[in-house]
Motif scaffolding. Sequence first.
Motif, PDB file in Angstrom:
ATOM      1  N   GLU A  25       0.833  -1.190   0.000  1.00  0.00           N
ATOM      2  CA  GLU A  25       0.000   0.000   0.000  1.00  0.00           C
ATOM      3  C   GLU A  25       0.874   1.247   0.000  1.00  0.00           C
ATOM      4  OE1 GLU A  25      -3.270   0.350   2.655  1.00  0.00           O
ATOM      5  OE2 GLU A  25      -3.664  -1.814   2.713  1.00  0.00           O
ATOM      6  N   VAL A  26       0.433   2.247  -0.743  1.00  0.00           N
ATOM      7  CA  VAL A  26       1.091   3.543  -0.805  1.00  0.00           C
ATOM      8  C   VAL A  26       0.055   4.580  -0.384  1.00  0.00           C
ATOM      9  CG1 VAL A  26       2.251   5.232  -2.262  1.00  0.00           C
ATOM     10  CG2 VAL A  26       2.555   2.769  -2.711  1.00  0.00           C
ATOM     11  N   GLU A  27       0.365   5.315   0.674  1.00  0.00           N
ATOM     12  CA  GLU A  27      -0.562   6.336   1.161  1.00  0.00           C
ATOM     13  C   GLU A  27      -0.387   7.635   0.376  1.00  0.00           C
ATOM     14  OE1 GLU A  27      -2.880   5.783   3.318  1.00  0.00           O
ATOM     15  OE2 GLU A  27      -2.219   3.766   3.903  1.00  0.00           O
ATOM     16  N   GLU A  28      -1.432   8.442   0.358  1.00  0.00           N
ATOM     17  CA  GLU A  28      -1.365   9.730  -0.318  1.00  0.00           C
ATOM     18  C   GLU A  28      -0.241  10.580   0.277  1.00  0.00           C
ATOM     19  OE1 GLU A  28      -4.273  13.530  -1.403  1.00  0.00           O
ATOM     20  OE2 GLU A  28      -5.028  11.844  -0.216  1.00  0.00           O
ATOM     21  N   GLY A  29       0.596  11.148  -0.608  1.00  0.00           N
ATOM     22  CA  GLY A  29       1.681  12.015  -0.168  1.00  0.00           C
ATOM     23  C   GLY A  29       2.961  11.301   0.208  1.00  0.00           C
ATOM     24  N   GLU A  30       2.991   9.971   0.130  1.00  0.00           N
ATOM     25  CA  GLU A  30       4.213   9.227   0.453  1.00  0.00           C
ATOM     26  C   GLU A  30       5.223   9.297  -0.682  1.00  0.00           C
ATOM     27  OE1 GLU A  30       4.453   5.626   3.293  1.00  0.00           O
ATOM     28  OE2 GLU A  30       2.882   5.139   1.868  1.00  0.00           O
ATOM     29  N   TRP A  31       6.477   9.054  -0.326  1.00  0.00           N
ATOM     30  CA  TRP A  31       7.530   8.805  -1.298  1.00  0.00           C
ATOM     31  C   TRP A  31       7.999   7.375  -1.051  1.00  0.00           C
ATOM     32  CZ3 TRP A  31      12.016  12.603  -2.788  1.00  0.00           C
ATOM     33  CH2 TRP A  31      12.795  12.026  -3.797  1.00  0.00           C
ATOM     34  N   ILE A  32       7.724   6.489  -2.007  1.00  0.00           N
ATOM     35  CA  ILE A  32       8.080   5.085  -1.895  1.00  0.00           C
ATOM     36  C   ILE A  32       9.319   4.809  -2.736  1.00  0.00           C
ATOM     37  CG2 ILE A  32       7.352   2.715  -2.399  1.00  0.00           C
ATOM     38  CD1 ILE A  32       5.926   3.977  -0.014  1.00  0.00           C
ATOM     39  N   LEU A  33      10.296   4.142  -2.138  1.00  0.00           N
ATOM     40  CA  LEU A  33      11.528   3.748  -2.815  1.00  0.00           C
ATOM     41  C   LEU A  33      11.477   2.237  -3.027  1.00  0.00           C
ATOM     42  CD1 LEU A  33      13.748   5.834  -0.428  1.00  0.00           C
ATOM     43  CD2 LEU A  33      13.298   6.432  -2.804  1.00  0.00           C
ATOM     44  N   LEU A  34      11.244   1.817  -4.259  1.00  0.00           N
ATOM     45  CA  LEU A  34      11.207   0.394  -4.585  1.00  0.00           C
ATOM     46  C   LEU A  34      12.617  -0.087  -4.881  1.00  0.00           C
ATOM     47  CD1 LEU A  34       8.167   0.151  -7.045  1.00  0.00           C
ATOM     48  CD2 LEU A  34       8.232  -0.636  -4.671  1.00  0.00           C
ATOM     49  N   THR A  35      13.099  -1.036  -4.110  1.00  0.00           N
ATOM     50  CA  THR A  35      14.434  -1.584  -4.329  1.00  0.00           C
ATOM     51  C   THR A  35      14.346  -3.092  -4.470  1.00  0.00           C
ATOM     52  OG1 THR A  35      14.920  -1.806  -1.958  1.00  0.00           O
ATOM     53  CG2 THR A  35      15.473   0.302  -3.001  1.00  0.00           C
ATOM     54  N   GLY A  36      15.468  -3.689  -4.847  1.00  0.00           N
ATOM     55  CA  GLY A  36      15.527  -5.140  -5.035  1.00  0.00           C
ATOM     56  C   GLY A  36      16.489  -5.473  -6.159  1.00  0.00           C
ATOM     57  N   ARG A  37      16.870  -6.725  -6.211  1.00  0.00           N
ATOM     58  CA  ARG A  37      17.821  -7.160  -7.226  1.00  0.00           C
ATOM     59  C   ARG A  37      17.205  -6.985  -8.625  1.00  0.00           C
ATOM     60  NH1 ARG A  37      14.787 -11.194  -5.596  1.00  0.00           N
ATOM     61  NH2 ARG A  37      14.188 -12.853  -7.037  1.00  0.00           N
ATOM     62  N   SER A  38      18.051  -7.045  -9.626  1.00  0.00           N
ATOM     63  CA  SER A  38      17.569  -7.008 -11.005  1.00  0.00           C
ATOM     64  C   SER A  38      16.622  -8.186 -11.241  1.00  0.00           C
ATOM     65  CB  SER A  38      18.760  -7.092 -11.968  1.00  0.00           C
ATOM     66  OG  SER A  38      18.326  -7.109 -13.302  1.00  0.00           O
ATOM     67  N   GLY A  39      15.458  -7.903 -11.811  1.00  0.00           N
ATOM     68  CA  GLY A  39      14.483  -8.956 -12.052  1.00  0.00           C
ATOM     69  C   GLY A  39      13.520  -9.195 -10.909  1.00  0.00           C
ATOM     70  N   VAL A 191       5.032  10.003  -4.710  1.00  0.00           N
ATOM     71  CA  VAL A 191       6.128   9.569  -5.582  1.00  0.00           C
ATOM     72  C   VAL A 191       6.419   8.092  -5.349  1.00  0.00           C
ATOM     73  CG1 VAL A 191       8.561   9.875  -6.200  1.00  0.00           C
ATOM     74  CG2 VAL A 191       7.168  11.878  -5.609  1.00  0.00           C
ATOM     75  N   VAL A 192       6.469   7.326  -6.431  1.00  0.00           N
ATOM     76  CA  VAL A 192       6.905   5.930  -6.377  1.00  0.00           C
ATOM     77  C   VAL A 192       8.103   5.814  -7.299  1.00  0.00           C
ATOM     78  CG1 VAL A 192       6.307   3.511  -6.754  1.00  0.00           C
ATOM     79  CG2 VAL A 192       4.561   5.112  -5.933  1.00  0.00           C
ATOM     80  N   MET A 193       9.262   5.502  -6.735  1.00  0.00           N
ATOM     81  CA  MET A 193      10.501   5.480  -7.500  1.00  0.00           C
ATOM     82  C   MET A 193      11.175   4.114  -7.396  1.00  0.00           C
ATOM     83  SD  MET A 193      13.814   8.026  -7.290  1.00  0.00           S
ATOM     84  CE  MET A 193      14.665   7.286  -5.897  1.00  0.00           C
ATOM     85  N   ALA A 194      11.401   3.472  -8.536  1.00  0.00           N
ATOM     86  CA  ALA A 194      12.172   2.230  -8.583  1.00  0.00           C
ATOM     87  C   ALA A 194      13.639   2.588  -8.759  1.00  0.00           C
ATOM     88  CB  ALA A 194      11.705   1.359  -9.739  1.00  0.00           C
ATOM     89  N   THR A 195      14.506   2.022  -7.948  1.00  0.00           N
ATOM     90  CA  THR A 195      15.922   2.363  -8.029  1.00  0.00           C
ATOM     91  C   THR A 195      16.787   1.211  -7.536  1.00  0.00           C
ATOM     92  OG1 THR A 195      17.616   3.974  -7.356  1.00  0.00           O
ATOM     93  CG2 THR A 195      15.914   3.435  -5.734  1.00  0.00           C
ATOM     94  N   HIS A 196      17.989   1.125  -8.095  1.00  0.00           N
ATOM     95  CA  HIS A 196      18.980   0.167  -7.599  1.00  0.00           C
ATOM     96  C   HIS A 196      20.108   0.895  -6.873  1.00  0.00           C
ATOM     97  CE1 HIS A 196      20.792   1.626 -11.351  1.00  0.00           C
ATOM     98  NE2 HIS A 196      21.944   1.333 -10.782  1.00  0.00           N
ATOM     99  N   ASP A 197      20.027   2.235  -6.800  1.00  0.00           N
ATOM    100  CA  ASP A 197      21.089   3.061  -6.225  1.00  0.00           C
ATOM    101  C   ASP A 197      20.911   3.152  -4.713  1.00  0.00           C
ATOM    102  OD1 ASP A 197      22.910   4.987  -5.473  1.00  0.00           O
ATOM    103  OD2 ASP A 197      22.576   6.254  -7.227  1.00  0.00           O
ATOM    104  N   LEU A 198      21.531   2.241  -3.991  1.00  0.00           N
ATOM    105  CA  LEU A 198      21.321   2.171  -2.551  1.00  0.00           C
ATOM    106  C   LEU A 198      21.936   3.353  -1.820  1.00  0.00           C
ATOM    107  CD1 LEU A 198      21.736  -1.638  -1.809  1.00  0.00           C
ATOM    108  CD2 LEU A 198      19.667  -0.328  -2.292  1.00  0.00           C
ATOM    109  N   ASP A 199      22.988   3.980  -2.381  1.00  0.00           N
ATOM    110  CA  ASP A 199      23.554   5.174  -1.744  1.00  0.00           C
ATOM    111  C   ASP A 199      22.520   6.287  -1.704  1.00  0.00           C
ATOM    112  OD1 ASP A 199      26.003   4.021  -1.226  1.00  0.00           O
ATOM    113  OD2 ASP A 199      26.906   4.721  -3.107  1.00  0.00           O
ATOM    114  N   ASN A 200      21.832   6.487  -2.819  1.00  0.00           N
ATOM    115  CA  ASN A 200      20.790   7.509  -2.844  1.00  0.00           C
ATOM    116  C   ASN A 200      19.613   7.119  -1.965  1.00  0.00           C
ATOM    117  OD1 ASN A 200      21.898   9.526  -4.507  1.00  0.00           O
ATOM    118  ND2 ASN A 200      21.370   8.391  -6.365  1.00  0.00           N
TER     119      ASN A 200
END
Length: 220
Positions: A25-39, A191-200
């Motif tokens: 679930e993503v609530e209104e106004g959240e910033w979600i960072l989707l992470t995980g291995r490739s695939g 905001v829902v952002m998929a990223t592999h950049d763990l530093d960011n």
Amino acid sequence: MICFKNVQKTYEGNESPLFRGLNLEVEEGEWILLTGRSGSGKSTIIRMILKEVEPDGGSILVNGRDISTIRPADIPFYRRQIGTVFQDFRLFEDYTVYENLELVYGMIGGRGKEAERKITNTLNMLGIDHLHRRRPKQLSGGEMQKVCLARALLGNPSIVLADEPTGNLDPTSSAEILKLMELIHRHGITVVMATHDLDNVRRLMHTGRRIDLDDIKEDI
């Protein structure tokens, strides 16, 4: 605002399902960072919200609406509430920055002085008004991604989806893009952002909530 309920997805040719029963679930106004291995399914989640990919089972609700009920002819209208930023920019090479934005704004009904005012204000907000006459080949990767952020905001979206928005950028440009995304988020946009950049990801944890698809693999 966004709810995945027992979502299943298997791609043709793959023996194992990508998702066996994804719940998030993503609530209104959240910033979600989707992470995980490739695939692991980060981009698939983005594409399912956009209705570019359909789940095999379960349901996806956006603003309380089960998006499986949206007719194909109505998908463009549904997408108007969503701004999207892609890793590969998807700008028209033969158009200037202004013309790229004018074309998109025209597709959602904006014309004339209204379009000029909206595009100018958006470019000013992102600090790239000086680029309006340039074509994509005259821009750096970071500048092109800023134009893509401007494009994503033209329809006054309630949601911005970003699929690896810093994946093709150098560290300095990546930091600039993320600062602009923080600005967008402060305006109340989900905001829902998929990223592999763990530093960011670590730098953004004060702002966003991380959902690591590897950590919830028992549910998928």
